[in-house]
Design a protein around this motif. Structure first.
Motif, PDB file in Angstrom:
ATOM      1  N   GLY A 202      99.157 -58.751 -28.735  1.00 12.95           N
ATOM      2  CA  GLY A 202      98.293 -59.768 -29.331  1.00 12.95           C
ATOM      3  C   GLY A 202      96.922 -59.850 -28.684  1.00 12.95           C
ATOM      4  N   ALA A 203      96.320 -61.027 -28.845  1.00 12.64           N
ATOM      5  CA  ALA A 203      94.973 -61.279 -28.312  1.00 12.64           C
ATOM      6  C   ALA A 203      94.971 -62.723 -27.851  1.00 12.64           C
ATOM      7  CB  ALA A 203      93.928 -61.045 -29.402  1.00 12.64           C
ATOM      8  N   SER A 204      95.031 -62.920 -26.543  1.00 16.52           N
ATOM      9  CA  SER A 204      95.194 -64.298 -26.079  1.00 16.52           C
ATOM     10  C   SER A 204      94.035 -64.807 -25.247  1.00 16.52           C
ATOM     11  CB  SER A 204      96.498 -64.421 -25.281  1.00 16.52           C
ATOM     12  OG  SER A 204      96.485 -63.507 -24.219  1.00 16.52           O
ATOM     13  N   SER A 205      92.938 -64.022 -25.146  1.00 19.40           N
ATOM     14  CA  SER A 205      91.792 -64.581 -24.413  1.00 19.40           C
ATOM     15  C   SER A 205      90.632 -64.764 -25.387  1.00 19.40           C
ATOM     16  CB  SER A 205      91.414 -63.700 -23.230  1.00 19.40           C
ATOM     17  OG  SER A 205      90.802 -62.525 -23.679  1.00 19.40           O
ATOM     18  N   ALA A 206      89.553 -65.383 -24.882  1.00 16.51           N
ATOM     19  CA  ALA A 206      88.492 -65.821 -25.795  1.00 16.51           C
ATOM     20  C   ALA A 206      87.244 -64.972 -25.691  1.00 16.51           C
ATOM     21  CB  ALA A 206      88.134 -67.268 -25.462  1.00 16.51           C
ATOM     22  N   ARG A 207      86.506 -64.905 -26.792  1.00 12.51           N
ATOM     23  CA  ARG A 207      85.167 -64.320 -26.736  1.00 12.51           C
ATOM     24  C   ARG A 207      84.213 -65.354 -26.150  1.00 12.51           C
ATOM     25  NH1 ARG A 207      83.126 -63.334 -32.014  1.00 12.51           N
ATOM     26  NH2 ARG A 207      81.427 -62.387 -30.882  1.00 12.51           N
ATOM     27  N   LYS A 208      83.143 -64.863 -25.496  1.00 15.32           N
ATOM     28  CA  LYS A 208      82.169 -65.800 -24.906  1.00 15.32           C
ATOM     29  C   LYS A 208      81.011 -65.993 -25.867  1.00 15.32           C
ATOM     30  CE  LYS A 208      81.889 -66.613 -20.570  1.00 15.32           C
ATOM     31  NZ  LYS A 208      82.244 -67.812 -19.777  1.00 15.32           N
ATOM     32  N   GLY A 213      75.134 -73.250 -19.908  1.00 22.34           N
ATOM     33  CA  GLY A 213      76.037 -74.400 -19.777  1.00 22.34           C
ATOM     34  C   GLY A 213      77.438 -74.139 -20.319  1.00 22.34           C
ATOM     35  N   GLU A 214      77.695 -72.917 -20.786  1.00 24.60           N
ATOM     36  CA  GLU A 214      78.990 -72.601 -21.392  1.00 24.60           C
ATOM     37  C   GLU A 214      80.158 -72.841 -20.434  1.00 24.60           C
ATOM     38  OE1 GLU A 214      78.954 -68.668 -23.017  1.00 24.60           O
ATOM     39  OE2 GLU A 214      80.872 -68.929 -24.013  1.00 24.60           O
ATOM     40  N   ASP A 215      79.883 -72.727 -19.108  1.00 25.20           N
ATOM     41  CA  ASP A 215      80.976 -72.878 -18.148  1.00 25.20           C
ATOM     42  C   ASP A 215      81.031 -74.269 -17.510  1.00 25.20           C
ATOM     43  OD1 ASP A 215      81.923 -70.285 -18.555  1.00 25.20           O
ATOM     44  OD2 ASP A 215      80.319 -69.477 -17.295  1.00 25.20           O
ATOM     45  N   LEU A 216      80.250 -75.226 -18.030  1.00 21.98           N
ATOM     46  CA  LEU A 216      80.318 -76.594 -17.498  1.00 21.98           C
ATOM     47  C   LEU A 216      81.703 -77.186 -17.752  1.00 21.98           C
ATOM     48  CD1 LEU A 216      77.082 -78.445 -18.794  1.00 21.98           C
ATOM     49  CD2 LEU A 216      77.771 -78.185 -16.387  1.00 21.98           C
ATOM     50  N   PRO A 217      82.192 -78.070 -16.859  1.00 23.25           N
ATOM     51  CA  PRO A 217      83.414 -78.809 -17.195  1.00 23.25           C
ATOM     52  C   PRO A 217      83.198 -79.556 -18.518  1.00 23.25           C
ATOM     53  CG  PRO A 217      82.790 -79.173 -14.894  1.00 23.25           C
ATOM     54  CD  PRO A 217      81.658 -78.413 -15.525  1.00 23.25           C
ATOM     55  N   GLY A 218      84.208 -79.577 -19.353  1.00 23.06           N
ATOM     56  CA  GLY A 218      84.041 -80.196 -20.674  1.00 23.06           C
ATOM     57  C   GLY A 218      83.722 -79.170 -21.745  1.00 23.06           C
ATOM     58  N   VAL A 352      72.862 -73.716 -28.944  1.00 26.08           N
ATOM     59  CA  VAL A 352      71.835 -73.088 -28.100  1.00 26.08           C
ATOM     60  C   VAL A 352      72.228 -73.239 -26.628  1.00 26.08           C
ATOM     61  CG1 VAL A 352      69.406 -73.216 -27.420  1.00 26.08           C
ATOM     62  CG2 VAL A 352      70.044 -73.616 -29.806  1.00 26.08           C
ATOM     63  N   ALA A 353      72.774 -74.401 -26.256  1.00 32.06           N
ATOM     64  CA  ALA A 353      73.178 -74.648 -24.860  1.00 32.06           C
ATOM     65  C   ALA A 353      74.132 -75.838 -24.813  1.00 32.06           C
ATOM     66  CB  ALA A 353      71.942 -74.950 -24.006  1.00 32.06           C
ATOM     67  N   ALA A 354      74.959 -75.843 -23.749  1.00 32.24           N
ATOM     68  CA  ALA A 354      75.708 -77.057 -23.430  1.00 32.24           C
ATOM     69  C   ALA A 354      74.891 -77.762 -22.359  1.00 32.24           C
ATOM     70  CB  ALA A 354      77.088 -76.706 -22.914  1.00 32.24           C
ATOM     71  N   VAL A 355      74.649 -79.053 -22.556  1.00 34.68           N
ATOM     72  CA  VAL A 355      73.730 -79.783 -21.693  1.00 34.68           C
ATOM     73  C   VAL A 355      74.492 -80.853 -20.915  1.00 34.68           C
ATOM     74  CG1 VAL A 355      71.627 -81.187 -21.685  1.00 34.68           C
ATOM     75  CG2 VAL A 355      71.972 -79.470 -23.477  1.00 34.68           C
ATOM     76  N   GLY A 356      74.188 -80.993 -19.615  1.00 40.61           N
ATOM     77  CA  GLY A 356      74.833 -82.032 -18.816  1.00 40.61           C
ATOM     78  C   GLY A 356      74.635 -81.727 -17.349  1.00 40.61           C
ATOM     79  N   ASP A 357      74.714 -82.777 -16.475  1.00 40.70           N
ATOM     80  CA  ASP A 357      74.541 -82.543 -15.045  1.00 40.70           C
ATOM     81  C   ASP A 357      75.807 -81.970 -14.423  1.00 40.70           C
ATOM     82  OD1 ASP A 357      71.950 -83.323 -14.993  1.00 40.70           O
ATOM     83  OD2 ASP A 357      72.429 -85.444 -14.732  1.00 40.70           O
ATOM     84  N   GLU A 358      76.899 -82.755 -14.556  1.00 39.64           N
ATOM     85  CA  GLU A 358      78.148 -82.293 -13.937  1.00 39.64           C
ATOM     86  C   GLU A 358      79.203 -81.908 -14.957  1.00 39.64           C
ATOM     87  OE1 GLU A 358      79.118 -85.368 -11.203  1.00 39.64           O
ATOM     88  OE2 GLU A 358      77.434 -84.797  -9.918  1.00 39.64           O
ATOM     89  N   ALA A 362      76.049 -83.139 -24.007  1.00 38.46           N
ATOM     90  CA  ALA A 362      75.525 -82.899 -25.351  1.00 38.46           C
ATOM     91  C   ALA A 362      75.569 -81.406 -25.628  1.00 38.46           C
ATOM     92  CB  ALA A 362      74.074 -83.400 -25.454  1.00 38.46           C
ATOM     93  N   VAL A 363      75.521 -81.073 -26.904  1.00 34.83           N
ATOM     94  CA  VAL A 363      75.407 -79.666 -27.290  1.00 34.83           C
ATOM     95  C   VAL A 363      74.073 -79.497 -28.004  1.00 34.83           C
ATOM     96  CG1 VAL A 363      76.422 -77.780 -28.623  1.00 34.83           C
ATOM     97  CG2 VAL A 363      77.911 -79.465 -27.488  1.00 34.83           C
ATOM     98  N   ARG A 364      73.231 -78.642 -27.449  1.00 32.46           N
ATOM     99  CA  ARG A 364      71.919 -78.395 -28.073  1.00 32.46           C
ATOM    100  C   ARG A 364      72.114 -77.377 -29.192  1.00 32.46           C
ATOM    101  NH1 ARG A 364      67.897 -78.134 -23.666  1.00 32.46           N
ATOM    102  NH2 ARG A 364      68.363 -80.359 -23.790  1.00 32.46           N
TER     103      ARG A 364
END
Ligand code: NAP
Length: 522
Positions: A202-208, A213-218, A352-358, A362-364
């Motif tokens: 199968g295929a169990s991992s994700a495309r990026k 900000g893609e790797d921010l928590p949340g 375009v980006a995931a926005v946030g400090d920690e 928001a999602v731009r």
């Protein structure tokens, strides 16, 4: 009174094979076959024999007069297919039968994986060969993405596993799970024990996405979120507690997985309480405060990747509003209204980006040239799956699957690696629903049988399942056999009975394995 195919259809075409009047379409080779749309019964040709309903692995076919209110629209959907496709005709045509080439009992074949493609390959091998087949999986429980991917509120779809379970009990089949190929045992070692190995992993991992900000928590991949709510063992919640700043999640992508995620996140928890959703997810969803999911489609609504049947299934969620926004007419820049539950499908809109400090705040997005921020507590990337490479097996990094020529695994030089085959999403990439894997599996097994017939694949070389299981047991401690699968299944169903649910899944390897030990003592 014709029969009607409804939402749960898995399109594996089992019904097509048994219909005496060839009134179920599209068939393999006809336009539209191979997507995950449902199949359709031609009401003018159907003789109401019910053979299709008996053959259906997911219980999706009913006589017209027994359709419940939610399924009634499917009578028209079945009929409309034939109006829209006048080139497709029902009625019996000639069938081409393949000559039988027996693969003898001296052959030892391994199938790695227990998802739909592996299951269909197993069924085909049992039916078409006299070989001994060993089924290997890294999890103690079988099912692959049927267990770990199909949404908990689509129980009918999971019925396909019953057919595979029958195969595990066949005298020529050995089940050996809790063994991870690539980690516990290398492909080269497996080659020593078996004459042929079919990888249905199968295929169990994700495309990026590749945005800031893609790797921010949340921010999480749908693959991780789905694995968490479907109780894949020892998988943590892939996002922190949501702060309820905006009551909103943004999901990138408009495939069926994106719809599954949106529907589960916004389902009233009483609706989920009757399903086999993971307890950990039920507990969390009871106290989370999401009220809106915005799905982002980078192209037009006509290009949306979801199927009509899955879009219609959104109507089964009580109180859920669904809005399609083609021209950026719906303002989602303020926090969502917590008095309602709403899905907004925003087309012509790209992240375009995931926005946030920690963590994500928001999602731009770029909506047809205008850049703005959508306040959100959670970002889910649902843009497709990739296979996970296996150490020691060729892998096509760009395509995220195993390189192959019609199911025969090929090496870096493009040459076929004898005795190694691949099937399903690992072979062709992550497209098509469960049933698409049946035709795919038949093609790979056909390649194996052809190789035997052409003298390219000798039998009797591998030392076989018993020696393999002995070696694997020394490595992993506990190999789970068919008895073990049954005891985990029975234990989960018993836990479910108490709560009026189909099952309560174990969420830890240790608990699964403990339940196999308990059953040995009794
Ligand atoms: P999918 O159907 O391939 O959808 C992927 C989505 O992601 C598309 O909307 C695609 O848009 C979008 N996308 C890809 N790259 C993107 C990017 N860089 N930026 C923005 N958007 C991007 O994948 P899936 O939803 O994971 O489903 C996989 C397969 O499983 C499908 O065949 C699906 O039908 C099947 N499935 C079926 C069911 C069911 O039948 N109930 C349930 C779940 C899954 P573009 O079209 O513009 O590329």
């Amino acid at each position: 009174m014709p029969h009607v195919i409804t939402q749960a259809c898995c399109s594996d075409a089992s019904c097509v094979n048994v219909c005496p009047v060839n009134c179920i379409h599209p068939t393999p080779g006809e336009p539209g076959f191979g997507g995950s749309e449902i199949l359709h019964i031609d009401p003018d040709t159907c003789i109401d024999c019910g053979a299709c309903a008996d053959a259906c692995p997911v219980d999706a076919i009913y006589p017209l007069d027994r359709l419940g209110p939610a399924d009634l629209p499917y009578a028209q959907i079945n009929a409309d297919f034939y109006t829209e496709h006048p080139e497709i005709t029902s009625g019996w045509d000639a069938v081409e039968y393949r000559p039988a080439v027996r693969v003898g009992s001296e052959y030892q074949i391994a199938i790695v994986g227990t998802g739909p493609s592996a299951g269909y390959a197993l069924r085909e091998l049992v039916a078409r060969t006299d070989a001994h087949i060993t089924v290997i999986d890294k999890l103690p429980t079988p099912g692959g993405l049927v267990r770990a991917g199909v949404a908990p509120d689509h129980p009918g779809t999971k019925g396909v596993l019953k057919g595979f379970d029958l195969m595990y009990r066949h005298p020529r089949v050995t089940v050996a799970t809790n063994i991870e190929v690539g980690r516990d045992v290398s492909p080269a070692e497996i080659d020593e024990y078996f004459d042929a190995v079919i990888y249905g992993v199968g295929a169990s991992s994700a495309r990026k996405l590749g945005i800031d900000g893609e790797d921010l928590p949340g921010s999480t991949a749908a693959t991780d979120l789905v694995a968490w709510y479907n109780a894949v063992p020892d998988v943590p919640r892939p996002f922190p507690d949501l702060p309820a700043r905006s009551h909103r999640a943004v999901v990138v992508g408009t495939g069926n997985v994106a719809l599954d995620v949106a529907r589960i996140l916004l389902s009233p928890v009483e609706r989920l309480r009757t399903t086999d959703i993971a307890d950990r997810a039920l507990e969390y969803l009871t106290r989370q405060d999401l009220h809106e999911v915005v799905l982002l489609g980078r192209r037009a609504a006509t290009d949306a990747a979801y199927t009509a049947a899955e879009f219609r299934a959104l109507q089964s969620v009580p109180g859920l509003e669904v809005v399609v926004d083609e021209d950026d007419g719906i303002d989602v820049t303020a926090p969502a209204d917590p008095s309602r539950r709403r899905i907004v499908l925003k087309f012509h809109t790209s992240p375009v980006a995931a926005v946030g400090d920690e963590a994500v705040e928001a999602v731009r997005v770029d909506a047809a040239g205008t850049v703005r921020d959508i306040p959100a507590d959670l970002l889910v990337r649902s843009i497709g799956y990739r296979s996970v490479p296996i150490d020691g097996l060729p892998f096509d990094e760009a395509a995220g699957r195993f390189p192959n020529a019609a199911g025969r695994i090929t090496g870096p030089d493009g040459g076929v690696q004898p005795g190694r085959y691949v099937v399903g999403w690992a072979k062709r990439g992550p497209s098509g629903g469960i049933g698409t894997n049946r035709i795919d599996a038949i093609a790979t097994v056909e390649a194996l049988v052809e190789d035997v017939a052409a003298g390219k694949l000798a039998g009797g070389r591998g030392t076989g399942s018993e020696a393999f299981v002995g070696m694997a047991r020394r490595r992993v401690g506990r190999v789970v056999d068919y008895g073990g699968l049954r005891s985990i299944d029975v234990a989960e169903r018993r836990r479910g009975e108490v709560q009026g649910r189909p099952r309560v899944k174990f969420e830890r390897f240790a608990d699964m394995l403990a339940s196999t030990r308990r059953s040995r003592r009794t």
